[in-house]
Design a protein around this motif. Structure first.
Motif, PDB file in Angstrom:
ATOM      1  N   SER A   1       0.574  -1.317  -0.253  1.00  0.00           N
ATOM      2  CA  SER A   1      -0.135  -0.488   0.085  1.00  0.00           C
ATOM      3  C   SER A   1       0.488   1.270  -0.431  1.00  0.00           C
ATOM      4  O   SER A   1       1.846   1.421   0.185  1.00  0.00           O
ATOM      5  CB  SER A   1      -0.978  -0.341   1.085  1.00  0.00           C
ATOM      6  OG  SER A   1      -2.160   1.350   1.616  1.00  0.00           O
ATOM      7  N   SER A   2      -0.059   2.254  -0.896  1.00  0.00           N
ATOM      8  CA  SER A   2       0.968   3.772  -0.179  1.00  0.00           C
ATOM      9  C   SER A   2       0.787   3.923   0.655  1.00  0.00           C
ATOM     10  O   SER A   2       1.229   5.430   1.257  1.00  0.00           O
ATOM     11  CB  SER A   2      -0.086   4.320  -1.291  1.00  0.00           C
ATOM     12  OG  SER A   2      -0.755   4.513  -1.334  1.00  0.00           O
TER      13      SER A   2
ATOM     14  N   GLY B   1      -3.438 -10.072  10.716  1.00  0.00           N
ATOM     15  CA  GLY B   1      -3.335 -11.823  10.552  1.00  0.00           C
ATOM     16  C   GLY B   1      -2.514 -11.582   8.876  1.00  0.00           C
ATOM     17  O   GLY B   1      -1.710 -12.805   8.505  1.00  0.00           O
ATOM     18  N   ALA B   2      -2.328  -9.604   8.598  1.00  0.00           N
ATOM     19  CA  ALA B   2      -1.227 -10.429   7.852  1.00  0.00           C
ATOM     20  C   ALA B   2       0.120 -10.551   8.175  1.00  0.00           C
ATOM     21  O   ALA B   2       1.000 -10.391   8.961  1.00  0.00           O
ATOM     22  CB  ALA B   2      -0.985  -9.107   6.838  1.00  0.00           C
ATOM     23  N   ASP B   3       0.805 -11.411   7.245  1.00  0.00           N
ATOM     24  CA  ASP B   3       2.535 -11.727   7.456  1.00  0.00           C
ATOM     25  C   ASP B   3       3.537 -10.304   6.826  1.00  0.00           C
ATOM     26  O   ASP B   3       4.442 -10.415   7.474  1.00  0.00           O
ATOM     27  CB  ASP B   3       2.703 -13.496   6.455  1.00  0.00           C
ATOM     28  CG  ASP B   3       1.940 -14.285   6.376  1.00  0.00           C
ATOM     29  OD1 ASP B   3       2.375 -14.825   7.319  1.00  0.00           O
ATOM     30  OD2 ASP B   3       1.242 -14.669   5.991  1.00  0.00           O
ATOM     31  N   ALA B   4       2.804  -9.410   6.562  1.00  0.00           N
ATOM     32  CA  ALA B   4       3.995  -8.795   5.832  1.00  0.00           C
ATOM     33  C   ALA B   4       2.982  -7.420   5.723  1.00  0.00           C
ATOM     34  O   ALA B   4       1.446  -7.737   5.053  1.00  0.00           O
ATOM     35  CB  ALA B   4       5.173  -8.576   5.633  1.00  0.00           C
ATOM     36  N   TYR B   5       4.032  -6.067   6.161  1.00  0.00           N
ATOM     37  CA  TYR B   5       2.699  -5.294   5.461  1.00  0.00           C
ATOM     38  C   TYR B   5       3.923  -3.818   5.059  1.00  0.00           C
ATOM     39  O   TYR B   5       4.673  -3.610   5.507  1.00  0.00           O
ATOM     40  CB  TYR B   5       2.286  -3.730   6.425  1.00  0.00           C
ATOM     41  CG  TYR B   5       1.205  -2.430   5.917  1.00  0.00           C
ATOM     42  CD1 TYR B   5      -0.059  -2.380   6.056  1.00  0.00           C
ATOM     43  CD2 TYR B   5       2.124  -1.498   5.780  1.00  0.00           C
ATOM     44  CE1 TYR B   5      -0.524  -1.566   5.550  1.00  0.00           C
ATOM     45  CE2 TYR B   5       1.638  -0.450   5.631  1.00  0.00           C
ATOM     46  CZ  TYR B   5       0.212  -0.384   5.421  1.00  0.00           C
ATOM     47  OH  TYR B   5      -0.998  -0.112   4.716  1.00  0.00           O
ATOM     48  N   LEU B   6       4.034  -4.169   3.446  1.00  0.00           N
ATOM     49  CA  LEU B   6       5.047  -3.437   2.481  1.00  0.00           C
ATOM     50  C   LEU B   6       4.694  -1.670   2.050  1.00  0.00           C
ATOM     51  O   LEU B   6       3.423  -2.126   1.331  1.00  0.00           O
ATOM     52  CB  LEU B   6       5.438  -4.428   1.507  1.00  0.00           C
ATOM     53  CG  LEU B   6       5.842  -5.661   2.904  1.00  0.00           C
ATOM     54  CD1 LEU B   6       6.535  -6.164   0.568  1.00  0.00           C
ATOM     55  CD2 LEU B   6       7.552  -5.393   2.576  1.00  0.00           C
ATOM     56  N   VAL B   7       4.999  -1.063   2.300  1.00  0.00           N
ATOM     57  CA  VAL B   7       5.402   0.243   1.195  1.00  0.00           C
ATOM     58  C   VAL B   7       5.356   0.138   0.215  1.00  0.00           C
ATOM     59  O   VAL B   7       6.731  -0.132  -0.188  1.00  0.00           O
ATOM     60  CB  VAL B   7       5.498   1.546   1.969  1.00  0.00           C
ATOM     61  CG1 VAL B   7       4.753   2.938   1.390  1.00  0.00           C
ATOM     62  CG2 VAL B   7       4.809   1.329   3.324  1.00  0.00           C
ATOM     63  N   LYS B   8       4.481   0.931  -1.133  1.00  0.00           N
ATOM     64  CA  LYS B   8       4.852   0.289  -2.148  1.00  0.00           C
ATOM     65  C   LYS B   8       6.313   1.163  -2.844  1.00  0.00           C
ATOM     66  O   LYS B   8       6.086   2.568  -2.545  1.00  0.00           O
ATOM     67  CB  LYS B   8       3.725   0.724  -3.637  1.00  0.00           C
ATOM     68  CG  LYS B   8       2.474  -0.120  -2.807  1.00  0.00           C
ATOM     69  CD  LYS B   8       1.353   0.819  -3.613  1.00  0.00           C
ATOM     70  CE  LYS B   8      -0.142  -0.187  -4.301  1.00  0.00           C
ATOM     71  NZ  LYS B   8      -0.989   0.693  -4.659  1.00  0.00           N
TER      72      LYS B   8
END
Length: 315
Positions: free
Chosen positions: A278-279, A293-300
Protein backbone atom coordinates in the motif's frame (compact mmCIF):
# COMPACT_ATOMS: atom_id res chain seq x y z
CA UNK A 1 -23.07 -23.22 5.94
CA UNK A 2 -22.23 -20.02 4.08
CA UNK A 3 -18.74 -19.18 5.35
CA UNK A 4 -19.13 -15.45 4.61
CA UNK A 5 -22.30 -15.29 6.74
CA UNK A 6 -20.76 -17.41 9.50
CA UNK A 7 -17.99 -14.88 10.03
CA UNK A 8 -19.95 -11.72 9.24
CA UNK A 9 -20.12 -10.57 12.86
CA UNK A 10 -16.33 -10.65 13.13
CA UNK A 11 -15.69 -8.47 10.11
CA UNK A 12 -15.13 -4.73 10.53
CA UNK A 13 -16.90 -2.13 8.42
CA UNK A 14 -15.87 -1.85 4.78
CA UNK A 15 -15.50 1.94 4.83
CA UNK A 16 -13.10 4.71 3.91
CA UNK A 17 -12.77 8.17 5.44
CA UNK A 18 -12.11 10.91 2.90
CA UNK A 19 -11.12 14.55 3.25
CA UNK A 20 -13.58 16.34 0.96
CA UNK A 21 -11.81 19.23 -0.79
CA UNK A 22 -12.83 21.58 -3.59
CA UNK A 23 -11.21 23.02 -6.73
CA UNK A 24 -13.00 25.68 -8.75
CA UNK A 25 -13.14 25.56 -12.54
CA UNK A 26 -14.37 27.99 -15.17
CA UNK A 27 -16.24 26.46 -18.12
CA UNK A 28 -17.81 28.71 -20.77
CA UNK A 29 -17.58 31.64 -18.39
CA UNK A 30 -19.41 29.81 -15.58
CA UNK A 31 -17.68 28.93 -12.30
CA UNK A 32 -18.08 25.31 -11.19
CA UNK A 33 -16.97 23.69 -7.94
CA UNK A 34 -15.18 20.36 -8.39
CA UNK A 35 -15.53 17.91 -5.50
CA UNK A 36 -12.58 15.64 -4.71
CA UNK A 37 -11.43 13.29 -1.99
CA UNK A 38 -8.24 11.93 -0.42
CA UNK A 39 -7.96 9.13 2.14
CA UNK A 40 -7.73 10.54 5.68
CA UNK A 41 -5.00 7.97 6.42
CA UNK A 42 -2.72 9.84 4.00
CA UNK A 43 -3.41 13.34 5.37
CA UNK A 44 -0.97 14.74 7.92
CA UNK A 45 -2.56 18.17 8.33
CA UNK A 46 -4.23 21.04 6.46
CA UNK A 47 -2.58 24.46 6.58
CA UNK A 48 -2.95 27.94 5.18
CA UNK A 49 -0.93 28.86 2.10
CA UNK A 50 2.75 28.94 3.17
CA UNK A 51 5.63 31.02 1.87
CA UNK A 52 7.16 29.14 -1.04
CA UNK A 53 10.53 29.09 -2.78
CA UNK A 54 11.17 28.33 -6.43
CA UNK A 55 12.15 24.82 -7.49
CA UNK A 56 14.26 25.17 -10.67
CA UNK A 57 13.43 23.03 -13.72
CA UNK A 58 10.16 21.81 -12.20
CA UNK A 59 6.86 21.27 -14.08
CA UNK A 60 4.32 24.10 -14.34
CA UNK A 61 2.10 22.53 -11.68
CA UNK A 62 4.83 22.76 -9.02
CA UNK A 63 4.35 26.03 -7.16
CA UNK A 64 7.70 25.57 -5.41
CA UNK A 65 8.84 24.14 -2.10
CA UNK A 66 8.16 25.26 1.47
CA UNK A 67 9.62 24.63 4.91
CA UNK A 68 7.31 22.83 7.34
CA UNK A 69 9.01 22.64 10.73
CA UNK A 70 12.38 21.90 9.18
CA UNK A 71 11.12 19.57 6.42
CA UNK A 72 11.30 20.81 2.82
CA UNK A 73 8.11 19.81 0.99
CA UNK A 74 7.17 20.29 -2.68
CA UNK A 75 3.89 22.11 -3.29
CA UNK A 76 1.65 20.87 -6.11
CA UNK A 77 -1.05 23.06 -7.64
CA UNK A 78 -3.73 20.41 -8.12
CA UNK A 79 -5.77 22.60 -10.47
CA UNK A 80 -2.77 22.93 -12.79
CA UNK A 81 -1.96 19.19 -12.57
CA UNK A 82 -5.56 18.43 -13.56
CA UNK A 83 -5.44 20.97 -16.43
CA UNK A 84 -8.27 22.93 -14.82
CA UNK A 85 -8.78 26.49 -16.02
CA UNK A 86 -9.36 28.49 -12.86
CA UNK A 87 -10.30 32.11 -12.45
CA UNK A 88 -7.76 33.49 -10.01
CA UNK A 89 -9.92 36.50 -9.20
CA UNK A 90 -12.44 34.16 -7.56
CA UNK A 91 -9.95 33.05 -4.89
CA UNK A 92 -6.63 34.83 -4.22
CA UNK A 93 -3.75 32.43 -3.75
CA UNK A 94 -3.20 33.43 -0.10
CA UNK A 95 -6.73 32.22 0.72
CA UNK A 96 -6.17 28.74 -0.64
CA UNK A 97 -5.42 25.74 1.60
CA UNK A 98 -2.66 23.16 1.48
CA UNK A 99 -3.26 19.49 2.28
CA UNK A 100 -0.08 17.89 3.60
CA UNK A 101 -0.17 14.22 2.58
CA UNK A 102 2.26 11.37 3.06
CA UNK A 103 2.34 8.23 0.94
CA UNK A 104 5.09 5.92 -0.27
CA UNK A 105 7.15 7.49 2.56
CA UNK A 106 7.12 10.91 0.86
CA UNK A 107 5.48 14.14 2.03
CA UNK A 108 3.83 16.41 -0.56
CA UNK A 109 1.67 19.52 -0.22
CA UNK A 110 -1.42 19.86 -2.43
CA UNK A 111 -2.84 23.35 -3.01
CA UNK A 112 -6.66 23.35 -3.13
CA UNK A 113 -9.35 26.01 -2.92
CA UNK A 114 -11.11 24.68 0.16
CA UNK A 115 -11.09 21.69 2.51
CA UNK A 116 -14.73 21.07 3.46
CA UNK A 117 -15.22 18.09 5.75
CA UNK A 118 -14.42 14.46 6.45
CA UNK A 119 -16.74 11.90 4.87
CA UNK A 120 -17.15 8.26 5.85
CA UNK A 121 -18.19 6.26 2.81
CA UNK A 122 -18.76 2.54 2.34
CA UNK A 123 -16.41 1.06 -0.25
CA UNK A 124 -19.33 -0.67 -1.94
CA UNK A 125 -20.57 2.83 -2.86
CA UNK A 126 -17.26 3.61 -4.57
CA UNK A 127 -16.97 2.77 -8.26
CA UNK A 128 -13.85 2.43 -10.39
CA UNK A 129 -13.45 5.30 -12.83
CA UNK A 130 -13.96 4.35 -16.48
CA UNK A 131 -13.68 6.84 -19.32
CA UNK A 132 -14.05 6.76 -23.07
CA UNK A 133 -10.97 6.90 -25.27
CA UNK A 134 -11.59 10.57 -26.11
CA UNK A 135 -12.06 11.71 -22.51
CA UNK A 136 -10.39 14.96 -21.47
CA UNK A 137 -6.89 14.71 -20.06
CA UNK A 138 -8.35 15.89 -16.73
CA UNK A 139 -9.98 12.53 -16.34
CA UNK A 140 -7.82 9.92 -17.97
CA UNK A 141 -5.27 8.38 -15.60
CA UNK A 142 -5.78 10.94 -12.84
CA UNK A 143 -9.09 9.79 -11.34
CA UNK A 144 -9.16 6.30 -9.85
CA UNK A 145 -12.71 6.14 -8.47
CA UNK A 146 -15.97 8.01 -7.98
CA UNK A 147 -18.82 8.04 -5.48
CA UNK A 148 -22.18 9.78 -5.30
CA UNK A 149 -22.84 12.23 -2.48
CA UNK A 150 -25.76 14.50 -1.59
CA UNK A 151 -27.73 16.55 -4.13
CA UNK A 152 -26.74 14.17 -6.93
CA UNK A 153 -23.13 15.38 -6.89
CA UNK A 154 -20.14 13.17 -7.72
CA UNK A 155 -16.98 13.08 -5.64
CA UNK A 156 -13.81 12.16 -7.53
CA UNK A 157 -10.98 10.23 -5.88
CA UNK A 158 -7.66 11.23 -7.46
CA UNK A 159 -4.59 9.13 -8.17
CA UNK A 160 -2.30 11.49 -6.28
CA UNK A 161 0.44 8.87 -6.15
CA UNK A 162 0.76 9.40 -9.90
CA UNK A 163 2.39 12.75 -9.14
CA UNK A 164 5.34 10.89 -7.61
CA UNK A 165 5.94 9.13 -10.92
CA UNK A 166 5.41 12.35 -12.89
CA UNK A 167 8.04 14.13 -10.80
CA UNK A 168 10.41 11.12 -10.86
CA UNK A 169 11.14 11.43 -7.15
CA UNK A 170 12.78 8.01 -7.33
CA UNK A 171 16.10 8.77 -9.01
CA UNK A 172 16.90 5.07 -8.94
CA UNK A 173 13.33 4.08 -9.85
CA UNK A 174 14.12 1.21 -12.22
CA UNK A 175 16.53 -0.34 -9.74
CA UNK A 176 14.09 -0.02 -6.84
CA UNK A 177 11.08 -1.29 -8.78
CA UNK A 178 12.52 -4.20 -10.74
CA UNK A 179 14.43 -7.15 -9.32
CA UNK A 180 18.01 -7.20 -10.53
CA UNK A 181 19.06 -10.60 -9.19
CA UNK A 182 16.90 -13.53 -8.07
CA UNK A 183 18.84 -16.04 -6.00
CA UNK A 184 15.87 -18.27 -5.20
CA UNK A 185 12.88 -19.06 -7.42
CA UNK A 186 9.49 -20.53 -6.56
CA UNK A 187 6.60 -22.24 -8.30
CA UNK A 188 2.85 -22.05 -7.88
CA UNK A 189 0.23 -19.30 -8.10
CA UNK A 190 0.03 -15.89 -6.48
CA UNK A 191 -3.25 -13.98 -6.23
CA UNK A 192 -2.63 -10.25 -6.58
CA UNK A 193 -5.48 -7.88 -5.65
CA UNK A 194 -5.21 -4.26 -6.78
CA UNK A 195 -7.45 -1.86 -8.70
CA UNK A 196 -4.45 -0.15 -10.32
CA UNK A 197 -3.39 -1.56 -13.69
CA UNK A 198 0.08 -0.06 -13.20
CA UNK A 199 0.48 -1.61 -9.75
CA UNK A 200 -0.64 -5.03 -10.95
CA UNK A 201 1.76 -4.86 -13.89
CA UNK A 202 4.66 -4.02 -11.57
CA UNK A 203 3.78 -6.86 -9.19
CA UNK A 204 3.38 -9.34 -12.05
CA UNK A 205 6.75 -8.44 -13.58
CA UNK A 206 8.61 -9.07 -10.32
CA UNK A 207 6.64 -12.14 -9.28
CA UNK A 208 7.20 -13.79 -12.66
CA UNK A 209 10.94 -13.26 -12.20
CA UNK A 210 10.58 -15.25 -8.97
CA UNK A 211 8.94 -18.10 -10.90
CA UNK A 212 5.29 -17.61 -9.92
CA UNK A 213 2.18 -17.81 -12.08
CA UNK A 214 -0.18 -14.87 -11.56
CA UNK A 215 -3.92 -14.73 -10.86
CA UNK A 216 -5.38 -11.20 -10.86
CA UNK A 217 -8.32 -9.55 -9.10
CA UNK A 218 -9.26 -5.86 -9.31
CA UNK A 219 -10.78 -5.55 -5.82
CA UNK A 220 -11.52 -7.54 -2.67
CA UNK A 221 -14.94 -8.71 -3.85
CA UNK A 222 -13.52 -10.09 -7.08
CA UNK A 223 -10.69 -11.74 -5.13
CA UNK A 224 -13.15 -13.53 -2.82
CA UNK A 225 -15.15 -14.77 -5.78
CA UNK A 226 -11.91 -16.02 -7.34
CA UNK A 227 -10.94 -17.90 -4.17
CA UNK A 228 -14.37 -19.54 -3.98
CA UNK A 229 -14.11 -20.70 -7.60
CA UNK A 230 -10.62 -22.09 -7.08
CA UNK A 231 -11.75 -23.89 -3.92
CA UNK A 232 -14.56 -25.61 -5.84
CA UNK A 233 -12.02 -26.87 -8.36
CA UNK A 234 -9.17 -27.67 -5.98
CA UNK A 235 -11.19 -28.74 -2.93
CA UNK A 236 -8.78 -29.25 -0.03
CA UNK A 237 -5.79 -28.45 -2.21
CA UNK A 238 -6.29 -24.68 -2.43
CA UNK A 239 -3.45 -23.90 -0.02
CA UNK A 240 -1.10 -25.88 -2.24
CA UNK A 241 -2.46 -24.15 -5.34
CA UNK A 242 -2.37 -20.55 -4.02
CA UNK A 243 1.04 -19.92 -2.48
CA UNK A 244 0.49 -16.28 -1.57
CA UNK A 245 -2.05 -13.43 -1.61
CA UNK A 246 -0.79 -9.88 -2.21
CA UNK A 247 -3.34 -7.12 -1.74
CA UNK A 248 -3.66 -3.35 -1.94
CA UNK A 249 -5.81 -1.60 0.68
CA UNK A 250 -7.70 1.16 -1.16
CA UNK A 251 -10.05 -0.54 -3.64
CA UNK A 252 -13.66 -0.01 -4.76
CA UNK A 253 -16.43 -2.40 -3.63
CA UNK A 254 -14.30 -4.10 -0.96
CA UNK A 255 -11.07 -2.74 0.48
CA UNK A 256 -8.00 -4.78 1.39
CA UNK A 257 -8.55 -4.76 5.15
CA UNK A 258 -12.09 -6.09 4.81
CA UNK A 259 -10.97 -8.69 2.27
CA UNK A 260 -8.11 -9.86 4.50
CA UNK A 261 -10.42 -10.22 7.51
CA UNK A 262 -12.82 -12.40 5.53
CA UNK A 263 -9.91 -14.56 4.33
CA UNK A 264 -8.34 -14.88 7.78
CA UNK A 265 -11.68 -15.82 9.35
CA UNK A 266 -12.40 -18.52 6.78
CA UNK A 267 -10.80 -21.86 7.63
CA UNK A 268 -10.54 -22.73 3.93
CA UNK A 269 -8.23 -19.79 3.18
CA UNK A 270 -6.76 -18.56 6.46
CA UNK A 271 -3.46 -20.43 6.16
CA UNK A 272 -2.56 -18.82 2.82
CA UNK A 273 0.27 -16.30 3.45
CA UNK A 274 -0.95 -12.71 3.01
CA UNK A 275 1.01 -9.53 2.20
CA UNK A 276 -0.34 -5.98 2.08
CA UNK A 277 1.26 -3.55 -0.39
CA UNK A 278 0.00 0.00 0.00
CA UNK A 279 1.00 3.62 -0.45
CA UNK A 280 -0.46 4.30 3.03
CA UNK A 281 2.54 4.51 5.34
CA UNK A 282 1.10 5.41 8.76
CA UNK A 283 1.79 3.16 11.77
CA UNK A 284 -1.92 2.67 12.50
CA UNK A 285 -2.58 1.06 9.12
CA UNK A 286 0.51 -1.12 9.40
CA UNK A 287 -0.55 -2.32 12.85
CA UNK A 288 -4.12 -2.92 11.69
CA UNK A 289 -2.82 -5.09 8.86
CA UNK A 290 -0.75 -7.16 11.25
CA UNK A 291 -3.64 -7.44 13.74
CA UNK A 292 -5.82 -8.86 10.97
CA UNK A 293 -3.21 -11.55 10.39
CA UNK A 294 -1.15 -10.33 7.45
CA UNK A 295 2.37 -11.73 7.28
CA UNK A 296 3.81 -8.42 6.06
CA UNK A 297 2.82 -4.81 5.38
CA UNK A 298 4.95 -3.21 2.65
CA UNK A 299 4.85 0.38 1.45
CA UNK A 300 4.86 0.50 -2.38
CA UNK A 301 7.33 -0.33 -3.87
CA UNK A 302 10.87 -1.58 -3.33
CA UNK A 303 11.54 -4.74 -5.34
CA UNK A 304 14.35 -6.06 -3.14
CA UNK A 305 12.34 -5.62 0.09
CA UNK A 306 9.38 -7.27 -1.65
CA UNK A 307 11.54 -10.25 -2.69
CA UNK A 308 13.18 -10.59 0.74
CA UNK A 309 9.80 -10.65 2.52
CA UNK A 310 8.43 -13.33 0.20
CA UNK A 311 11.51 -15.50 0.70
CA UNK A 312 11.23 -15.09 4.48
CA UNK A 313 7.50 -15.90 4.51
CA UNK A 314 7.57 -18.91 2.19
CA UNK A 315 10.69 -20.47 3.70
Amino acid sequence: MDNNKAYATKISSNEIELVDFRINETLNGILYEGIYGINVAKVQEIIQMPETFDLPASPDYIVGVFDLRGIIIPLVDLAAWLNIKEREAELPIHKKRVIIAEFNNLKIGFMVHEAKLIRRISWDKVQSAHFSSNSHNLERGKITATTQIEDGNTLLILDLEGIIDDLDFYSDKSEKRELQNVEKTFCGNVLIVDDSTIARSLLKKNLKKMGFTIIEAHDGQMALETLHEIYKEQKDGITSYIKLIISDIEMPRMDGFHFAEVVKNDERFQSIPFIFTSSICDKFSEQKGKDIGADAYLVKFDAQTFYDEIVKILE
